[in-house]
Design a protein around this motif. Sequence first.
Motif, PDB file in Angstrom:
ATOM      1  N   ARG A 287       0.877  -1.048  -0.074  1.00 33.80           N
ATOM      2  CA  ARG A 287       0.004  -0.091   0.070  1.00 33.80           C
ATOM      3  C   ARG A 287       0.810   1.203   0.079  1.00 33.80           C
ATOM      4  O   ARG A 287       0.672   2.164  -0.806  1.00 33.80           O
TER       5      ARG A 287
ATOM      6  N   GLU B 125       0.815   3.626  -3.231  1.00 35.98           N
ATOM      7  CA  GLU B 125       0.143   5.189  -3.023  1.00 35.98           C
ATOM      8  C   GLU B 125       1.268   6.441  -3.068  1.00 35.98           C
ATOM      9  O   GLU B 125       1.176   7.352  -3.625  1.00 35.98           O
TER      10      GLU B 125
ATOM     11  N   ARG C 198       5.337   1.187  -9.799  1.00 30.80           N
ATOM     12  CA  ARG C 198       4.319   2.329  -9.663  1.00 30.80           C
ATOM     13  C   ARG C 198       3.986   3.378 -10.560  1.00 30.80           C
ATOM     14  O   ARG C 198       4.822   3.592 -11.432  1.00 30.80           O
TER      15      ARG C 198
ATOM     16  N   ASP D 146      -3.309   4.935  -6.580  1.00 26.18           N
ATOM     17  CA  ASP D 146      -2.640   3.713  -5.832  1.00 26.18           C
ATOM     18  C   ASP D 146      -2.306   2.690  -6.939  1.00 26.18           C
ATOM     19  O   ASP D 146      -2.808   1.545  -7.100  1.00 26.18           O
TER      20      ASP D 146
ATOM     21  N   ASP E 297      -7.005   3.397  -2.411  1.00 31.64           N
ATOM     22  CA  ASP E 297      -7.297   5.020  -2.530  1.00 31.64           C
ATOM     23  C   ASP E 297      -8.389   5.194  -3.707  1.00 31.64           C
ATOM     24  O   ASP E 297      -8.326   4.203  -4.802  1.00 31.64           O
TER      25      ASP E 297
END
Length: 330
Positions: A94, A98, A153, A159, A191
Motif C-alpha cells: 500500500r 500510493e 508504480r 494507488d 485509494d
Amino acid sequence: MENVSFSLGRALWAFLLAMLGSATGQPLGGESVCAARPLARYSITFTGKWSQTAFPKQYPLFRPPAQWSSLLGAAHSSDYSMWRKNEYVSNGLRDFAERGEAWALMKEIEAAGEKLQSVHAVFSAPAVPSGTGQTSAELEVHPRHSLVSFVVRIVPSPDWFVGIDSLDLCEGGRWKEQVVLDLYPHDAGTDSGFTFSSPNFATIPQDTVTEITSSSPSHPANSFYYPRLKSLPPIAKVTFVRLRQSPRAFAPPSLDLASRGNEIVDSLSVPETPLDCEVSLWSSWGLCGGPCGKLGAKSRTRYVRVQPANNGTPCPELEEEAECAPDNCV
C-alpha cells in the motif's frame, strides 16, 4: 511534486540481500521443487509504453509528468506473495502503490526470507523519468525459489501499479530461455481516486487488487475509461532473458537506485487510441431579446471538457439559438 525516489541507505540494501540470499532452505508447504539446474541468472527489462498517443485521456504532462517508479521484485517460492489479484495488499505494498515508499515492503520481504525461507533474493531497477522508456536489472533464481514477482508504480496516480505475480521461470524441469509479457494497470484498492492527479481519498473499507480496464471503473472521469475500446493497449512490457554466464560468478545486483542508469525511448511503436470529444451539459437559456411584436431569440452554451485526439469523434456545436417571445421588447 510527488517524490518517486526511495530514501533507502546502501547498508539496508546490503543487509537485506545478505539475509535473503541465505534463505535457500526447503520452502514450506511441501510443493514440488523445480528439477532444473541449481541456479539460473536472468536479465529483466521493463519497458514503459505509456504514451500520449496510446493513452490520450488526461495524460500527465507536468507536476509531475507521466513516469514510472523504481522496480522492486523478488525471486521466491509459493509460500510468499508480493501481491495477488482479488486479494488485499499488505501495508508495505500500500505504501509503495500510493507514495512510492519501499521501506515497509522491503521489511515484509526480509521477514519472509528469515521466517518462511520463501524468498531467495530481491532485485531492483531504476525509475524511468518518462512514460515511455526502459530500465533493467539482473536476478538469480533457485529450483526451490523459481517464482518471480515485482511491482512498478504508475506516477502520478492514486494507488495504481503494474507488475507480475508469481511468474514461474521453470517449466518441465528446465529454465525458460525467454519470457515476454504485456502489462496492464492495476488498482491496489487503497485509494478511491479516479484520475492520475486525484487528491488522496482512502478507500474504507479497503478493497482488493483489481485490474483497470477500458470500461472498469465505469465512471466517465476515470483516466483509463475508453468506452470505444474492447480492451486497453498494454501500458508496459517486461522481458526476461536467461543469461549464459556461470552461476558461480553471480554477484547480486546493487540496489543503490540512484547510481544505475535507465533509458528514455522515444521511438516505441504504440497504437493510436481514439479519444472522443466530451462536452458539458447545456447552460440555462439566456434572456429572450428582440423587437416588440416580433419573435426574438435566446441562446445557450456548453464547453469542451475533453478535446478529441487520434481521430476521435469531433466536438459538436457549442452554442445553440432558439426563437422565443421577447421578455423585454424594444
